[in-house]
Enzyme design. Structure first.
Site, PDB file in Angstrom:
ATOM      1  N   HIS A 209      13.641 -14.952   4.323  1.00 26.35           N
ATOM      2  CA  HIS A 209      13.167 -15.657   3.135  1.00 26.35           C
ATOM      3  C   HIS A 209      11.812 -15.140   2.660  1.00 26.35           C
ATOM      4  CE1 HIS A 209      12.070 -19.582   0.959  1.00 26.35           C
ATOM      5  NE2 HIS A 209      13.215 -19.222   0.429  1.00 26.35           N
ATOM      6  N   LYS A 211       8.825 -12.908   0.942  1.00 29.84           N
ATOM      7  CA  LYS A 211       8.581 -12.143  -0.279  1.00 29.84           C
ATOM      8  C   LYS A 211       7.277 -11.377  -0.065  1.00 29.84           C
ATOM      9  CE  LYS A 211      10.870 -16.029  -1.681  1.00 29.84           C
ATOM     10  NZ  LYS A 211      11.010 -17.262  -0.877  1.00 29.84           N
ATOM     11  N   ASP A 216       0.209   0.924  -0.542  1.00 27.12           N
ATOM     12  CA  ASP A 216      -0.677   1.810   0.222  1.00 27.12           C
ATOM     13  C   ASP A 216      -1.333   1.117   1.411  1.00 27.12           C
ATOM     14  OD1 ASP A 216      -0.054   3.858  -1.508  1.00 27.12           O
ATOM     15  OD2 ASP A 216      -1.805   3.531  -2.805  1.00 27.12           O
ATOM     16  N   HIS A 386       8.602 -24.708  -7.766  1.00 25.84           N
ATOM     17  CA  HIS A 386       9.091 -23.995  -6.581  1.00 25.84           C
ATOM     18  C   HIS A 386       7.963 -23.558  -5.653  1.00 25.84           C
ATOM     19  CE1 HIS A 386      11.228 -20.493  -4.539  1.00 25.84           C
ATOM     20  NE2 HIS A 386      12.115 -21.457  -4.404  1.00 25.84           N
ATOM     21  N   LYS A 388       4.973 -23.308  -2.810  1.00 26.39           N
ATOM     22  CA  LYS A 388       4.836 -23.761  -1.426  1.00 26.39           C
ATOM     23  C   LYS A 388       3.353 -23.697  -1.058  1.00 26.39           C
ATOM     24  CE  LYS A 388       9.057 -21.390  -1.525  1.00 26.39           C
ATOM     25  NZ  LYS A 388       9.893 -22.454  -2.010  1.00 26.39           N
ATOM     26  N   ASP A 393      -9.263 -30.609   2.299  1.00 24.45           N
ATOM     27  CA  ASP A 393     -10.701 -30.795   2.520  1.00 24.45           C
ATOM     28  C   ASP A 393     -11.593 -29.734   1.879  1.00 24.45           C
ATOM     29  OD1 ASP A 393      -9.985 -33.018   3.968  1.00 24.45           O
ATOM     30  OD2 ASP A 393     -10.367 -32.135   5.928  1.00 24.45           O
TER      31      ASP A 393
END
Length: 468
Positions: A209, A211, A216, A386, A388, A393
Site C-alpha cells: 500500500h 506510495k 537521485d 483520503h 492519513k 501538541d
C-alpha cells in the site's frame, strides 16, 4: 464412494486449518471468529480463511525478507543513547521497529490535493540526474500515467535509470499496453504479488500500500495520493478527492529510498546496493527531524499500530486525526478514549462520503462509543477525504500511507514519515481546523437517536471490520 472420499478430504483440510489457527493465531478474538466461520459455513468458511486469514509469516516473502536482513549489519542500538528530549521513547520505539533513526537537516513541503502534489512531483522528476524510483499501490491509465510515460522517455534518453513497482491488485486495471510501453522504453517495472490464479490464495490478502517516489536518493515523496486522474478531475460518484502528501529534501529521503530498495529485492531479488544501517541525527534540537517508520505483515510487531498508539498516549493537550478508514483495534480504542477522558482534546476528521458502503458502516459503528467518551467527530462533506494524518501538541505529526485499521497494521506494507517539528505540526493543525470548520460535527445526543436500520448496518459492518 466418491462422497466418502470428498468428505474425508474436507475433514483433513478443516483439521489442518484448525491446527494452523491454534498454532499461529495472533489474536484470540480473530482466531475464534475464524473457527466459528469454518464450522458454521461449510466450504465457504475455508475459502474465506484461505483468502483472508492466513499468516504471511510462513510464506515466500518472509523468507526473502529474512535473506535480505542477513545482508544488513546488526542494528546499532548504541544509537538509542543519542536520542534525547521528550520524544526519546517514541524515537526508540520507531527505531527498534523499523531501524530508521531520526535525521535532521531536511527541507519539508506539505502538499495538499492532487494538483499541488503532482506539480511538485513532476518538477522533481524533471530534475533527476541519475535515477528515479517510483512505487504505488494504485497506478491507473489516464492523463497522469501518460504524462509520466512521456517524462520517463525524456529522462531515459539522458541516461537516467528508472525503476517502478506497482501493486498487483491495487493496479489491476493498469493496461498491459501501458506496461509494455514502459518495458520497451527500458523502464525496469515489476508487480508486487501479481494476480495469478496459481498464487491466488497466498497473495490476495497481502498488498503493498506504499506510495513512494525518490529522485537521485535525495528528494522523496510519500503520503496518501496514488497515480490516478481522480485526484485532478474528481470521481463521478464521490466528487473531488482530497489527500495529503509530503516532499522531503534531505537525509530522510535516503531512508525512503531504502524502503523502496527492500521492496525491490522482494519483487525481483536484486540488491541495488549494499544496505547499511542509517546513522542517527547528531543534533536533536533541529527543526527538521524526520523519522521513517515502515511496516508489513512479515514484521515481528505491528509497527504502524504502535506508532499511532504511542503518539495518542503521549499527547498532553490535543491529538487530531484525519483518516478515511478509522476501524481501530481495541488497543487504539482504549488509547483514544483514555486520552479524551483525561482531558486531551481528541478530534477525528472523517469523510462523510465513502467509497465502500460496508467499510463506511464499520467506521461509523465506532462513533457512538467515541462520542460518549468525549471524542469530537467531524464529517467532511466535500468529495472524498483520503488523507492519513495525525498531529499532536504542536510538536509531532505523522503523514503517510497507513490507515487506522487492521489491514494497514497487519496485512499491508505501509510507510509513514514522523516529523518532530513545531512549524510543520502547526501547519497541519491549522489545516485540520480549517477543514473541521467546513465539516459537520456529530453530537452524541443526536447520534444515538439514529434509525435502528442504520444501527443494524453498522453492527453488520463491525462484524466484518477485522477482514476489511
Amino acid at each position: 464412494m466418491w462422497t466418502s472420499i470428498l468428505l474425508g478430504i474436507y475433514i483433513l483440510i478443516t483439521l489442518s486449518i484448525v491446527i494452523a489457527i491454534l498454532l499461529h493465531g495472533a489474536k484470540p478474538s480473530k482466531s475464534l471468529a475464524w473457527l466459528l466461520a469454518i464450522f458454521a459455513i461449510p466450504v465457504g468458511g475455508i475459502i474465506l480463511y484461505l483468502l483472508l486469514g492466513r499468516n504471511r509469516r510462513k510464506n515466500k516473502l518472509v523468507q526473502l525478507k529474512r535473506n535480505l536482513f542477513k545482508r544488513l549489519p546488526n542494528p546499532d542500538y548504541n544509537q538509542v543513547n543519542a536520542f534525547d528530549g521528550k520524544f526519546r521513547k517514541l524515537m526508540t520505539l520507531f527505531y527498534n521497529n523499523s531501524h530508521f533513526p531520526p535525521v535532521g537537516n531536511n527541507s519539508l513541503q506539505l502538499l495538499k490535493d492532487g494538483k499541488t502534489t503532482f506539480d511538485a512531483i513532476f518538477g522533481a522528476l524533471e530534475r533527476a540526474k541519475k535515477e528515479i524510483h517510483i512505487q504505488y499501490y494504485i497506478f491507473e491509465d489516464g492523463e497522469l500515467a501518460n504524462k509520466l510515460q512521456e517524462l520517463f522517455k525524456r529522462k531515459l534518453s539522458k541516461g537516467v535509470k528508472i525503476r517502478m513497482i506497482y501493486d498487483g491488485i491495487g493496479s489491476f486495471s493498469l493496461s498491459r499496453n501501458y506496461l509494455k510501453g514502459l518495458e520497451n522504453m527500458a523502464v525496469e517495472v515489476y508487480s508486487f504479488l501479481p494476480f495469478k490464479f496459481g498464487r491466488f490464495f497466498s497473495s490476495l490478502n497481502y498488498r503493498n500500500h506504499r506510495k513512494i517516489i525518490v529522485v537521485d536518493g535525495k528528494i522523496a515523496f510519500t503520503g496518501g495520493i496514488n497515480i490516478s486522474d481522480k485526484y485532478l478531475k474528481g470521481d463521478p460518484g464521490l466528487g473531488k478527492w482530497h489527500d495529503m502528501h509530503i516532499k522531503i529534501d534531505g537525509p530522510a529521503a535516503s531512508h525512503l529510498n531504502q524502503v523502496f530498495m527492500m521492496d525491490w529485492y522482494l519483487v525481483c531479488q536484486e540488491l541495488l546496493q549494499p544496505l547499511e544501517n542509517p546513522v542517527c541525527a547528531t543534533q536533536f534540537t533541529s527543526d527538521s527531524l524526520v523519522q521513517i517508520v515502515s511496516g508489513g505483515p512479515d514484521d515481528d510487531f505491528p509497527a504502524l499500530e504502535q506508532t499511532y498508539f504511542s503518539i495518542i498516549n503521549s499527547a498532553k493537550k490535543y491529538v487530531y486525526i484525519t483518516n478515511p478508514y478509522i476501524i481501530p483495534s481495541q488497543a487504539l480504542i482504549k488509547a483514544l478514549q483514555t486520552a479524551a477522558l483525561s482531558g486531551v482534546d481528541v478530534r477525528l476528521l472523517v469523510s462523510e462520503n465513502a467509497d465502500n458502503r460496508l467499510v463506511s458502516w464499520s467506521v461509523h459503528s465506532y462513533f457512538e462509543t467515541f462520542l460518549k467518551s468525549g471524542i469530537k467527530i467531524y464529517l467532511f462533506p466535500d468529495g472524498f477525504l483520503h488523507s492519513k494524518i495525525i498531529v499532536s501538541d504542536d510538536a509531532i505529526s505523522s503523514i503517510g500511507t497507513a490507515n487506522l485499521d487492521d489491514r494497514s497494521f497487519e496485512q499491508n506494507y505501509e510507510v509513514n514519515a514522523i516529523i518532530y517539528e513545531k512549524g510543520f505540526a502547526q501547519l497541519l493543525k491549522e489545516d485540520f481546523l480549517k477543514d473541521s470548520t467546513a465539516s459537520k460535527r456529530l453530537s452524541y445526543e443526536v447520534y444515538i437517536q439514529r434509525p435502528w436500520i442504520r444501527k443494524l448496518k453498522e453492527g453488520f459492518g463491525k462484524i466484518f471490520s477485522p477482514l476489511l
